[in-house]
Write a protein that holds these residues in place. Structure first.
Motif, PDB file in Angstrom:
ATOM      1  N   ALA A  15       0.838  -1.198   0.000  1.00 15.98           N
ATOM      2  CA  ALA A  15       0.000   0.000   0.000  1.00 15.98           C
ATOM      3  C   ALA A  15       0.875   1.251   0.000  1.00 15.98           C
ATOM      4  O   ALA A  15       1.805   1.374   0.800  1.00 15.98           O
ATOM      5  N   TYR A  16       0.582   2.148  -0.925  1.00 19.68           N
ATOM      6  CA  TYR A  16       1.171   3.482  -0.944  1.00 19.68           C
ATOM      7  C   TYR A  16       0.030   4.486  -0.818  1.00 19.68           C
ATOM      8  O   TYR A  16      -1.053   4.274  -1.373  1.00 19.68           O
ATOM      9  N   LEU A  17       0.261   5.552  -0.097  1.00 17.97           N
ATOM     10  CA  LEU A  17      -0.781   6.535   0.168  1.00 17.97           C
ATOM     11  C   LEU A  17      -0.366   7.903  -0.368  1.00 17.97           C
ATOM     12  O   LEU A  17       0.827   8.211  -0.434  1.00 17.97           O
ATOM     13  N   ILE A  18      -1.354   8.699  -0.751  1.00 15.95           N
ATOM     14  CA  ILE A  18      -1.088  10.081  -1.142  1.00 15.95           C
ATOM     15  C   ILE A  18      -2.007  10.974  -0.312  1.00 15.95           C
ATOM     16  O   ILE A  18      -3.151  11.241  -0.685  1.00 15.95           O
ATOM     17  N   PRO A  19      -1.519  11.446   0.850  1.00 16.18           N
ATOM     18  CA  PRO A  19      -2.326  12.317   1.702  1.00 16.18           C
ATOM     19  C   PRO A  19      -2.307  13.753   1.196  1.00 16.18           C
ATOM     20  O   PRO A  19      -1.275  14.274   0.778  1.00 16.18           O
ATOM     21  N   GLY A  20      -3.447  14.387   1.240  1.00 12.99           N
ATOM     22  CA  GLY A  20      -3.565  15.783   0.842  1.00 12.99           C
ATOM     23  C   GLY A  20      -4.896  16.320   1.316  1.00 12.99           C
ATOM     24  O   GLY A  20      -5.709  15.607   1.889  1.00 12.99           O
ATOM     25  N   ASP A  21      -5.143  17.586   1.066  1.00 14.01           N
ATOM     26  CA  ASP A  21      -6.415  18.200   1.415  1.00 14.01           C
ATOM     27  C   ASP A  21      -6.603  19.449   0.565  1.00 14.01           C
ATOM     28  O   ASP A  21      -6.018  20.490   0.856  1.00 14.01           O
ATOM     29  N   PRO A  22      -7.373  19.330  -0.539  1.00 10.90           N
ATOM     30  CA  PRO A  22      -8.175  18.180  -0.948  1.00 10.90           C
ATOM     31  C   PRO A  22      -7.364  17.186  -1.769  1.00 10.90           C
ATOM     32  O   PRO A  22      -6.197  17.445  -2.082  1.00 10.90           O
ATOM     33  N   VAL A  23      -7.998  16.067  -2.124  1.00 10.51           N
ATOM     34  CA  VAL A  23      -7.343  15.063  -2.968  1.00 10.51           C
ATOM     35  C   VAL A  23      -8.198  14.722  -4.195  1.00 10.51           C
ATOM     36  O   VAL A  23      -7.861  13.819  -4.952  1.00 10.51           O
ATOM     37  N   ARG A  24      -9.266  15.475  -4.381  1.00  9.75           N
ATOM     38  CA  ARG A  24     -10.210  15.150  -5.457  1.00  9.75           C
ATOM     39  C   ARG A  24      -9.556  15.154  -6.839  1.00  9.75           C
ATOM     40  O   ARG A  24      -9.881  14.343  -7.703  1.00  9.75           O
ATOM     41  N   ASN A  25      -8.589  16.054  -7.041  1.00 10.68           N
ATOM     42  CA  ASN A  25      -8.017  16.212  -8.382  1.00 10.68           C
ATOM     43  C   ASN A  25      -6.598  15.671  -8.521  1.00 10.68           C
ATOM     44  O   ASN A  25      -5.928  15.968  -9.511  1.00 10.68           O
TER      45      ASN A  25
END
Length: 307
Positions: free
Chosen positions: A11-21
């Motif tokens: 599993a690799y994650l891409i955290p952000g805020d927002p992440v919609r795009n």
């Protein structure tokens, strides 16, 4: 995306805020599928106030092997790491984190290497050239590191930063000066005369009504332009420069050229080489349909007949 997620899937994650795009999940998962890698990259929306706790907690899961960091979290990561690469240290920000065999967390920043790869892809000279970087944020700093790293032989001859905050530009220039034997300066204005390459690393252009960050009519006839923005491309800046016949390129290729670095950093060497050999399947994902003609026949050269 992998068709069967199991207990052995990395599993690799891409955290952000927002992440919609965010675009990287589609790219990574296309690579994982193409090269038969049992892994997945998932976007996770994490508010700024919760990021530090989330970051440390997520890596308690042993199958979480790494993260790609999305805004606004990039500057927060450096202080949470056990080790950080040169690009990340100079910029004070990282966009990739991996778990080592010793269960330590290392991070780095690949914006600069992506930019250099994009310039080479489009045959835009920067080695031994004079470069004006508009902006002095994280990406601008990473770009400066990449251009300065080779010295005046393999890197730029002169690098100037212009930002509406002169102190911000001076801070980035001072960091580069401390690490590299390079000619780095703070520009008094965004005047492009005398520069071989102008790089837009500001957010100007995300809105169609934004003022142009530089007057392309004042750029030298041989000069090139690179706009690192991903949204609203080709931006008014890129369109204006192309209308003059200049070699002007959008930021999509910078993202594409980062992919082998991400993959290699995560230990997927074969996939990294495969993307270096042929990344057109990723360009089909990232470039908007109106720009697909540029994938196999990129706009590399200016018209010598245009003033």
């Amino acid at each position: 995306m992998t068709t069967s997620i199991t207990g052995s899937t990395l599993a690799y994650l891409i955290p952000g805020d927002p992440v919609r795009n965010v675009r990287l999940p589609r790219l990574f998962n296309a690579v994982f599928e193409r090269f038969g890698i049992d892994a997945v990259l998932l976007p996770v929306q994490v508010p700024l106030r919760d990021f530090a706790v989330f970051f440390k907690s997520a890596f308690l899961a042993r199958n979480v092997r790494g993260m790609v960091i999305a805004p606004p979290h990039k500057p927060l990561v450096v202080d949470l790491l056990d080790g950080c690469g040169l690009f990340g240290r100079v910029a004070g920000s990282v966009n990739v984190v991996r778990r080592t065999e010793n269960n330590e967390l290392e991070g780095d920043l690949f914006d600069g290497e992506g930019l250099v790869g994009a310039l080479d892809h489009f045959n835009i000279p920067f080695r031994g050239k004079r470069v004006l970087i508009l902006g002095a944020g994280v990406s601008a700093a990473a770009i400066g590191v990449a251009l300065a790293e080779g010295g005046t032989v393999d890197g730029a001859e002169h690098i100037a930063f212009y930002d509406t905050s002169a102190g911000k530009a001076a801070g980035v220039a001072a960091k580069l000066d401390a690490f590299f034997d390079a000619d780095v300066a703070v520009a008094d204005s965004n005047a492009p005369e005398g520069y071989d390459l102008v790089i837009n690393a500001t957010p100007l252009g995300l809105d169609e009504n934004d003022a142009l960050p530089v007057d392309v009519a004042r750029m030298d006839r041989h000069a090139a332009l690179f706009d690192i923005l991903l949204r609203n491309q080709p931006t008014p800046l890129v369109r204006a420069a192309r209308a003059r016949g200049l070699n002007a390129q959008a930021g999509f290729e910078m993202l594409i050229q980062q992919m082998p670095h991400y993959l290699g950093y995560f230990g997927h060497a074969d996939a990294a080489q495969g993307v270096r050999d042929d990344a057109d399947f990723l360009r089909e994902i990232v470039y908007p349909p109106a720009m697909h003609a540029e994938i196999r026949q990129p706009l590399r050269y200016r018209s010598p007949s245009v003033a």
